[in-house]
Write an enzyme that holds these catalytic residues in place. Structure first.
Site, PDB file in Angstrom:
ATOM      1  N   LYS A  53       0.839  -1.201   0.000  1.00  0.00           N
ATOM      2  CA  LYS A  53       0.000   0.000   0.000  1.00  0.00           C
ATOM      3  C   LYS A  53       0.873   1.249   0.000  1.00  0.00           C
ATOM      4  O   LYS A  53       0.644   2.196  -0.759  1.00  0.00           O
ATOM      5  CB  LYS A  53      -0.929  -0.006   1.229  1.00  0.00           C
ATOM      6  CG  LYS A  53      -2.033  -1.041   1.116  1.00  0.00           C
ATOM      7  CD  LYS A  53      -2.729  -1.361   2.440  1.00  0.00           C
ATOM      8  CE  LYS A  53      -3.730  -2.495   2.250  1.00  0.00           C
ATOM      9  NZ  LYS A  53      -4.330  -2.983   3.501  1.00  0.00           N
ATOM     10  N   GLN A  97      -4.295  -1.654   9.817  1.00  0.00           N
ATOM     11  CA  GLN A  97      -4.317  -2.985   9.217  1.00  0.00           C
ATOM     12  C   GLN A  97      -4.948  -4.002  10.172  1.00  0.00           C
ATOM     13  O   GLN A  97      -4.632  -4.047  11.359  1.00  0.00           O
ATOM     14  CB  GLN A  97      -2.884  -3.397   8.838  1.00  0.00           C
ATOM     15  CG  GLN A  97      -2.782  -4.686   8.057  1.00  0.00           C
ATOM     16  CD  GLN A  97      -3.410  -4.628   6.663  1.00  0.00           C
ATOM     17  OE1 GLN A  97      -3.466  -3.574   6.032  1.00  0.00           O
ATOM     18  NE2 GLN A  97      -3.901  -5.754   6.184  1.00  0.00           N
ATOM     19  N   ASP A 120     -11.129   2.785   4.662  1.00  0.00           N
ATOM     20  CA  ASP A 120     -11.496   1.366   4.687  1.00  0.00           C
ATOM     21  C   ASP A 120     -13.015   1.182   4.661  1.00  0.00           C
ATOM     22  O   ASP A 120     -13.503   0.092   4.388  1.00  0.00           O
ATOM     23  CB  ASP A 120     -11.010   0.734   6.009  1.00  0.00           C
ATOM     24  CG  ASP A 120      -9.752  -0.096   5.833  1.00  0.00           C
ATOM     25  OD1 ASP A 120      -9.566  -0.654   4.747  1.00  0.00           O
ATOM     26  OD2 ASP A 120      -8.980  -0.185   6.808  1.00  0.00           O
TER      27      ASP A 120
HETATM   28  N1  GUN Z   1      -6.855  -6.834   6.355  1.00  0.00           N
HETATM   29  C1  GUN Z   1      -7.238  -7.529   5.237  1.00  0.00           C
HETATM   30  N2  GUN Z   1      -7.898  -6.724   4.381  1.00  0.00           N
HETATM   31  C2  GUN Z   1      -7.938  -5.497   4.962  1.00  0.00           C
HETATM   32  C3  GUN Z   1      -8.496  -4.250   4.545  1.00  0.00           C
HETATM   33  O1  GUN Z   1      -9.101  -4.100   3.472  1.00  0.00           O
HETATM   34  N3  GUN Z   1      -8.315  -3.217   5.426  1.00  0.00           N
HETATM   35  C4  GUN Z   1      -7.679  -3.361   6.619  1.00  0.00           C
HETATM   36  N4  GUN Z   1      -7.564  -2.301   7.411  1.00  0.00           N
HETATM   37  N5  GUN Z   1      -7.166  -4.508   7.018  1.00  0.00           N
HETATM   38  C5  GUN Z   1      -7.291  -5.568   6.188  1.00  0.00           C
END
Ligand code: GUN
Length: 299
Positions: A53, A97, A120
């Site tokens: 990311k 995350q 998110d």
């Molecule tokens: N862990 C797996 N997918 C995601 C996501 O889309 N956002 C976040 N914050 N954590 C994740």
């Protein structure tokens, strides 16, 4: 029949081409979209996602902050970091995350996020906006990416029977809400661990979206010939033959199902790249909304 392979990397590149115009336009008005990604602990897959990311942000010329906090970070410490990011004017999007270590109350962290920066789409306000079909909210990146894959592939969704396997807050539930929205108009069935006759329900589907986190769960007896299959799963399974000792496989048994499906995503290279592209798109939307700049034609 040769299935159409849905190339998530190529479709993500199309998204980035649109976003680059948007970024140029925002920067010309003095606004650089900024994303903060917070990782607590050292779960290896989470570390890899956070790295990807941050790298994509930098490649697009966004302001990127990667906060790596120790596995022993307390709830109060994490809340304090979220509060700082909420107040940081250079940051328009914040992502913590998931999953965090067990001492962290994830729901409380999500509620502490400024909903305008919740790229998110996990904050209760954004969940409500999705249900209410209010476009000012944020939709979680993975379902948004799946929808874009379906649209770019020309899969008809209006009136289609779509089966979503999994009811998580990250994928299954928002996916179902998104697909049944007015204008998309799919008929959605959500399948979970207590559902009876899973394979029978799946065989009625025009589109299957597999998001249950179980390697190769979807086999040929689940799939009607010609159906579209979107595989959200990214499972690490042991592989003595590989240097890393594991390989990534989806929730779908690609080898057999691809012989039957009309269109199918691979793992890796299907949904994964789209999730990151949608995170970038949500960050740019957050920047636009916070700075009150209007979208250009692609926004
Ligand atoms: N862990 C797996 N997918 C995601 C996501 O889309 N956002 C976040 N914050 N954590 C994740």
């Amino acid at each position: 029949m040769m299935p159409k392979l849905i190339d998530g990397r190529a479709i993500a590149e199309r998204v980035y081409a649109e976003l680059r115009d948007e970024i140029v336009s925002l920067k010309s008005r003095g606004a650089t979209p900024g994303l903060a990604v917070v990782l607590v602990g050292d779960d290896p897959p989470s570390r890899a996602y956070v790295r990807a990311k941050d790298k994509t942000c930098r490649e697009l010329g966004l302001h990127s902050v990667k906060l790596e906090l120790s596995a022993t970070t307390t709830q109060a410490e994490l809340l304090a970091r979220v509060d700082e990011l909420n107040r940081d004017e250079k940051i328009h999007g914040i992502l913590v995350q998931s999953p965090p270590p067990p001492q962290i109350d994830e729901a409380a962290i999500i509620r502490a996020l400024d909903p305008r920066k919740d790229v998110d789409g996990f904050h209760p306000l954004n969940v409500a906006k999705l249900a209410l079909e209010d476009d000012t909210g944020f939709v979680p990146c993975t379902p948004l990416g799946c929808l874009r894959l379906l649209r770019e592939t020309g899969i008809a969704l209006s009136g289609a029977n779509v089966v979503v396997l999994g009811r998580s807050m990250i994928v299954g539930k928002p996916m179902a809400l998104l697909l049944m929205r007015k204008g998309i108009d799919a008929t959605v069935t959500v399948i979970h661990s207590r559902t009876r006759n899973i394979s029978e329900s799946c065989r009625r589907a025009d589109v299957i979206i597999a998001a249950i986190g179980r390697p190769h769960f979807v086999r040929t007896e689940f799939v009607r010939e010609g159906a579209t299959v979107i595989d959200v799963g990214i499972n690490r399974v042991e592989d003595a033959g590989s240097e890393r000792g594991y390989k990534l496989v989806g929730d779908v048994d690609f080898e057999s199902v691809s012989k039957l499906a009309g269109a199918i995503t691979p793992v890796p290279g299907g949904v994964g790249p789209m999730t990151i592209a949608m995170l970038m798109s949500n960050t740019i939307k957050a920047c636009r909304q916070i700075t009150s700049f209007q979208a250009t034609k692609s926004g």
